[in-house]
Design a protein around this motif. Structure first.
Motif, PDB file in Angstrom:
ATOM      1  N   ALA A   1       0.812  -1.221   0.000  1.00  0.00           N
ATOM      2  CA  ALA A   1       0.000   0.000   0.000  1.00  0.00           C
ATOM      3  C   ALA A   1       0.840   1.262   0.000  1.00  0.00           C
ATOM      4  O   ALA A   1       0.448   2.275  -0.617  1.00  0.00           O
ATOM      5  CB  ALA A   1      -0.934  -0.009   1.214  1.00  0.00           C
ATOM      6  N   TYR A   2       2.021   1.228   0.671  1.00  0.00           N
ATOM      7  CA  TYR A   2       2.754   2.486   0.885  1.00  0.00           C
ATOM      8  C   TYR A   2       4.127   2.524   0.208  1.00  0.00           C
ATOM      9  O   TYR A   2       4.739   3.588   0.152  1.00  0.00           O
ATOM     10  CB  TYR A   2       2.922   2.725   2.388  1.00  0.00           C
ATOM     11  CG  TYR A   2       1.601   2.795   3.113  1.00  0.00           C
ATOM     12  CD1 TYR A   2       0.731   3.861   2.913  1.00  0.00           C
ATOM     13  CD2 TYR A   2       1.213   1.783   3.997  1.00  0.00           C
ATOM     14  CE1 TYR A   2      -0.489   3.909   3.569  1.00  0.00           C
ATOM     15  CE2 TYR A   2       0.013   1.833   4.656  1.00  0.00           C
ATOM     16  CZ  TYR A   2      -0.848   2.903   4.433  1.00  0.00           C
ATOM     17  OH  TYR A   2      -2.056   2.954   5.072  1.00  0.00           O
ATOM     18  N   GLU A   3       4.612   1.374  -0.302  1.00  0.00           N
ATOM     19  CA  GLU A   3       5.914   1.378  -0.965  1.00  0.00           C
ATOM     20  C   GLU A   3       5.811   1.622  -2.466  1.00  0.00           C
ATOM     21  O   GLU A   3       6.802   1.946  -3.114  1.00  0.00           O
ATOM     22  CB  GLU A   3       6.647   0.047  -0.726  1.00  0.00           C
ATOM     23  CG  GLU A   3       7.027  -0.219   0.713  1.00  0.00           C
ATOM     24  CD  GLU A   3       8.082   0.740   1.222  1.00  0.00           C
ATOM     25  OE1 GLU A   3       8.829   1.297   0.389  1.00  0.00           O
ATOM     26  OE2 GLU A   3       8.152   0.946   2.446  1.00  0.00           O
ATOM     27  N   VAL A   4       4.624   1.481  -3.022  1.00  0.00           N
ATOM     28  CA  VAL A   4       4.437   1.672  -4.458  1.00  0.00           C
ATOM     29  C   VAL A   4       3.049   2.250  -4.688  1.00  0.00           C
ATOM     30  O   VAL A   4       2.098   1.933  -3.973  1.00  0.00           O
ATOM     31  CB  VAL A   4       4.601   0.336  -5.218  1.00  0.00           C
ATOM     32  CG1 VAL A   4       3.586  -0.685  -4.770  1.00  0.00           C
ATOM     33  CG2 VAL A   4       4.519   0.543  -6.730  1.00  0.00           C
ATOM     34  N   ASN A   5       2.977   3.084  -5.676  1.00  0.00           N
ATOM     35  CA  ASN A   5       1.700   3.695  -6.031  1.00  0.00           C
ATOM     36  C   ASN A   5       1.084   2.904  -7.185  1.00  0.00           C
ATOM     37  O   ASN A   5       1.707   2.722  -8.233  1.00  0.00           O
ATOM     38  CB  ASN A   5       1.917   5.155  -6.447  1.00  0.00           C
ATOM     39  CG  ASN A   5       0.611   5.867  -6.739  1.00  0.00           C
ATOM     40  OD1 ASN A   5      -0.445   5.470  -6.231  1.00  0.00           O
ATOM     41  ND2 ASN A   5       0.667   6.902  -7.561  1.00  0.00           N
TER      42      ASN A   5
ATOM     43  N   ASN B   1      10.029  -7.692  -4.541  1.00  0.00           N
ATOM     44  CA  ASN B   1      10.141  -8.136  -3.150  1.00  0.00           C
ATOM     45  C   ASN B   1       9.984  -6.971  -2.180  1.00  0.00           C
ATOM     46  O   ASN B   1       9.406  -7.119  -1.090  1.00  0.00           O
ATOM     47  CB  ASN B   1      11.481  -8.836  -2.941  1.00  0.00           C
ATOM     48  CG  ASN B   1      11.577  -9.495  -1.588  1.00  0.00           C
ATOM     49  OD1 ASN B   1      10.609 -10.059  -1.091  1.00  0.00           O
ATOM     50  ND2 ASN B   1      12.749  -9.399  -0.971  1.00  0.00           N
ATOM     51  N   VAL B   2      10.488  -5.808  -2.567  1.00  0.00           N
ATOM     52  CA  VAL B   2      10.389  -4.633  -1.680  1.00  0.00           C
ATOM     53  C   VAL B   2       8.963  -4.109  -1.595  1.00  0.00           C
ATOM     54  O   VAL B   2       8.650  -3.295  -0.725  1.00  0.00           O
ATOM     55  CB  VAL B   2      11.322  -3.513  -2.176  1.00  0.00           C
ATOM     56  CG1 VAL B   2      12.773  -3.944  -2.049  1.00  0.00           C
ATOM     57  CG2 VAL B   2      10.990  -3.117  -3.602  1.00  0.00           C
ATOM     58  N   TRP B   3       8.107  -4.553  -2.495  1.00  0.00           N
ATOM     59  CA  TRP B   3       6.699  -4.121  -2.448  1.00  0.00           C
ATOM     60  C   TRP B   3       5.829  -5.073  -1.637  1.00  0.00           C
ATOM     61  O   TRP B   3       4.613  -4.908  -1.598  1.00  0.00           O
ATOM     62  CB  TRP B   3       6.130  -4.034  -3.865  1.00  0.00           C
ATOM     63  CG  TRP B   3       6.852  -3.042  -4.749  1.00  0.00           C
ATOM     64  CD1 TRP B   3       7.651  -2.027  -4.340  1.00  0.00           C
ATOM     65  CD2 TRP B   3       6.816  -2.997  -6.172  1.00  0.00           C
ATOM     66  NE1 TRP B   3       8.133  -1.331  -5.419  1.00  0.00           N
ATOM     67  CE2 TRP B   3       7.639  -1.900  -6.569  1.00  0.00           C
ATOM     68  CE3 TRP B   3       6.194  -3.745  -7.164  1.00  0.00           C
ATOM     69  CZ2 TRP B   3       7.826  -1.543  -7.895  1.00  0.00           C
ATOM     70  CZ3 TRP B   3       6.385  -3.397  -8.484  1.00  0.00           C
ATOM     71  CH2 TRP B   3       7.197  -2.321  -8.856  1.00  0.00           C
ATOM     72  N   GLY B   4       6.442  -6.063  -1.004  1.00  0.00           N
ATOM     73  CA  GLY B   4       5.662  -7.027  -0.238  1.00  0.00           C
ATOM     74  C   GLY B   4       4.865  -7.963  -1.118  1.00  0.00           C
ATOM     75  O   GLY B   4       3.813  -8.454  -0.708  1.00  0.00           O
ATOM     76  N   VAL B   5       5.374  -8.239  -2.304  1.00  0.00           N
ATOM     77  CA  VAL B   5       4.672  -9.073  -3.280  1.00  0.00           C
ATOM     78  C   VAL B   5       5.525 -10.297  -3.589  1.00  0.00           C
ATOM     79  O   VAL B   5       6.751 -10.192  -3.720  1.00  0.00           O
ATOM     80  CB  VAL B   5       4.377  -8.274  -4.573  1.00  0.00           C
ATOM     81  CG1 VAL B   5       3.778  -9.171  -5.641  1.00  0.00           C
ATOM     82  CG2 VAL B   5       3.429  -7.119  -4.262  1.00  0.00           C
ATOM     83  N   LYS B   6       4.871 -11.425  -3.731  1.00  0.00           N
ATOM     84  CA  LYS B   6       5.522 -12.660  -4.145  1.00  0.00           C
ATOM     85  C   LYS B   6       4.995 -13.060  -5.519  1.00  0.00           C
ATOM     86  O   LYS B   6       3.803 -13.339  -5.690  1.00  0.00           O
ATOM     87  CB  LYS B   6       5.255 -13.777  -3.135  1.00  0.00           C
ATOM     88  CG  LYS B   6       5.787 -15.143  -3.559  1.00  0.00           C
ATOM     89  CD  LYS B   6       7.298 -15.146  -3.671  1.00  0.00           C
ATOM     90  CE  LYS B   6       7.819 -16.523  -4.054  1.00  0.00           C
ATOM     91  NZ  LYS B   6       9.295 -16.526  -4.236  1.00  0.00           N
ATOM     92  N   VAL B   7       5.892 -13.087  -6.495  1.00  0.00           N
ATOM     93  CA  VAL B   7       5.512 -13.525  -7.846  1.00  0.00           C
ATOM     94  C   VAL B   7       5.645 -15.045  -7.895  1.00  0.00           C
ATOM     95  O   VAL B   7       6.732 -15.589  -7.693  1.00  0.00           O
ATOM     96  CB  VAL B   7       6.410 -12.862  -8.913  1.00  0.00           C
ATOM     97  CG1 VAL B   7       6.016 -13.349 -10.307  1.00  0.00           C
ATOM     98  CG2 VAL B   7       6.294 -11.349  -8.834  1.00  0.00           C
ATOM     99  N   THR B   8       4.544 -15.738  -8.140  1.00  0.00           N
ATOM    100  CA  THR B   8       4.537 -17.200  -8.106  1.00  0.00           C
ATOM    101  C   THR B   8       4.823 -17.828  -9.470  1.00  0.00           C
ATOM    102  O   THR B   8       5.523 -18.823  -9.568  1.00  0.00           O
ATOM    103  CB  THR B   8       3.188 -17.707  -7.597  1.00  0.00           C
ATOM    104  OG1 THR B   8       2.140 -17.167  -8.427  1.00  0.00           O
ATOM    105  CG2 THR B   8       2.960 -17.250  -6.160  1.00  0.00           C
ATOM    106  N   ARG B   9       4.304 -17.236 -10.529  1.00  0.00           N
ATOM    107  CA  ARG B   9       4.532 -17.781 -11.872  1.00  0.00           C
ATOM    108  C   ARG B   9       4.516 -16.654 -12.899  1.00  0.00           C
ATOM    109  O   ARG B   9       3.780 -15.681 -12.755  1.00  0.00           O
ATOM    110  CB  ARG B   9       3.453 -18.805 -12.252  1.00  0.00           C
ATOM    111  CG  ARG B   9       3.510 -20.096 -11.471  1.00  0.00           C
ATOM    112  CD  ARG B   9       2.595 -21.154 -12.069  1.00  0.00           C
ATOM    113  NE  ARG B   9       1.215 -20.720 -12.134  1.00  0.00           N
ATOM    114  CZ  ARG B   9       0.357 -20.791 -11.125  1.00  0.00           C
ATOM    115  NH1 ARG B   9       0.753 -21.265  -9.963  1.00  0.00           N
ATOM    116  NH2 ARG B   9      -0.887 -20.389 -11.264  1.00  0.00           N
TER     117      ARG B   9
END
Length: 314
Positions: free
Chosen positions: A109-113, A159-167
Motif C-alpha cells: 500500500a505504501y511502498e508503491v503507487n 520483493n520490496v513491495w511485499g509481493v511474491k511472484v509465483t509464476r
C-alpha cells in the motif's frame, strides 16, 4: 414555574438523544469487519499504525481510519502483446501472464503507487529485456527458460513491495509472416533431407543384407561342393580299393598258373569298354566285327574261375 421547567426538560431530552445518536455513530464507525482474503491498513492522522486481518476489529473513530484495502489472494495479471526485437534482429510479438500474491499489505500500500500498474510495466519491460537477449530459435524452443528467468527477475524486483511472484508464463510468441513462411520452408527441406537419409540408409541396409545373404549362399554352396567332392573321392577310393583287390586276386590266380584268371581279366575290360561306348553322348549305329568265340570263351573262363574259387571255399 412549571412552564419555565418544560423547555429545560425538552432541551435535556434532545441533548441525551443527540448524545446517544453520536455514540451509536461512533461505535458504528469504530467497528470494522475484514472479509477473508483481505487486509486493511489503519492510519492515525494520516500515518500508518497497524494492519487489520480477516475478522472483527474496533478502531478509534475520527482518530483512526481505514487506509488501504489490500487483496491478499493470488492475482492474475494479463500482460498485453508487445513487439520485441530479438538478439538476431527478428521482430516478434509476445504476450504473457503474471501470477502474484500480496504478502505484506503495508508495503504493497505504501511502498508503491498503484501496485497492478507497476507490476504490469515491470513485467513488460523485463519481457523485452529477457527475450531481446536471446535468438529467435531460442525463443521458440526454450520457453521454459524464458519463464524461469522472468520469474527470477520480476520476483526480485517486487520483493520490496511485499509481493511474491509465483509464476510468469509467456502465452504466445508470433514471428512475422514472412519469417513463418521461411521457417516452414526450412522445416519442409529438413524433413525431405531426413527422408532421403532414411531412404539411403534403408538401401544401404538392404544391400548389406543382400550381400550377407549371397555370402551365406556362397559359403553353403562351397560347403556342399566340398562335401560332394569328399564323398566322390571316398567313392573313387573305395572303387580303386575294390579294383586293386580284384587285380590282386587275378594276379595271384595267374601266379598260381590258372589261365582262366587271364580270361576273366580280359573279358571284364572288354565288357567295360563296350558299356562306355554304348553310354557315350553321340550314340550311333556302328557295325564292327566281334570275336564272339573269344568273348564266350572269356565268359566261360569267368564261370570256371568262379567254380574253382567257390569249390576251394567249400
Amino acid at each position: 414555574m412549571a412552564d419555565a421547567a418544560m423547555p429545560l426538560v425538552s432541551g435535556l431530552s434532545i441533548f441525551v438523544f443527540a448524545f446517544l445518536v453520536f455514540a451509536i455513530v461512533l461505535v458504528v464507525m469504530g467497528a470494522k469487519a475484514v472479509p477473508q482474503g483481505m487486509e486493511y491498513t489503519v492510519e492515525r492522522f494520516g500515518r500508518y499504525t497497524r494492519t487489520l486481518r480477516p475478522g472483527f476489529h474496533v478502531i478509534v473513530p475520527v482518530v483512526d481510519r481505514i487506509g488501504a484495502k489490500m487483496n491478499m489472494m493470488e492475482t492474475v495479471l494479463d500482460v498485453p502483446a508487445q513487439e520485441v526485437i530479438t538478439k538476431d534482429n527478428a521482430m516478434v510479438t509476445a504476450n504473457g501472464v503474471v501470477f502474484f500474491q500480496v504478502l505484506d499489505a503495508a508495503k504493497s500500500a505504501y511502498e508503491v503507487n498503484n501496485l497492478e500498474n507497476a507490476m504490469l510495466n515491470l513485467s513488460m519491460t523485463n519481457i523485452r529485456t529477457v527475450m531481446g537477449s536471446m535468438d529467435l530459435d531460442e525463443l521458440l524452443s526454450q520457453r521454459d527458460t524464458i519463464n524461469a528467468r522472468l520469474l527470477t527477475v520480476i520476483d526480485a524486483a517486487t520483493n520490496v513491495w511485499g509481493v511474491k511472484v509465483t509464476r510468469v508464463e509467456i502465452k504466445d510468441i508470433e514471428p512475422p509472416r514472412d519469417l513463418v513462411d521461411a521457417m516452414a520452408r526450412q522445416m519442409k527441406a529438413e524433413r525431405e533431407k531426413r527422408a532421403v537419409i532414411l531412404e539411403a540408409e534403408g538401401d544401404r541396409q538392404a544391400a548389406i543384407l543382400r550381400a550377407e545373404g549371397e555370402k551365406q549362399s556362397a559359403i553353403l554352396e562351397a560347403e556342399g561342393r566340398r562335401e560332394s567332392a569328399f564323398r566322390d573321392a571316398e567313392a573313387r577310393e573305395r572303387e580303386a580299393q575294390a579294383e586293386a583287390e580284384a587285380t590282386r586276386s587275378v594276379s595271384e590266380a595267374i601266379g598260381a598258373g590258372n589261365l582262366q584268371a587271364i580270361n576273366y581279366f580280359v573279358a571284364q575290360k572288354y565288357v567295360d569298354a563296350l558299356k562306355e561306348f554304348a553310354n557315350s553322348s553321340n550314340q550311333k549305329l556302328v557295325f564292327m566285327p566281334l570275336e564272339a568265340s573269344s568273348v564266350i570263351s572269356s565268359v566261360g573262363g569267368i564261370g570256371e574261375l568262379a567254380k574253382e574259387v567257390f569249390g576251394k571255399k567249400a
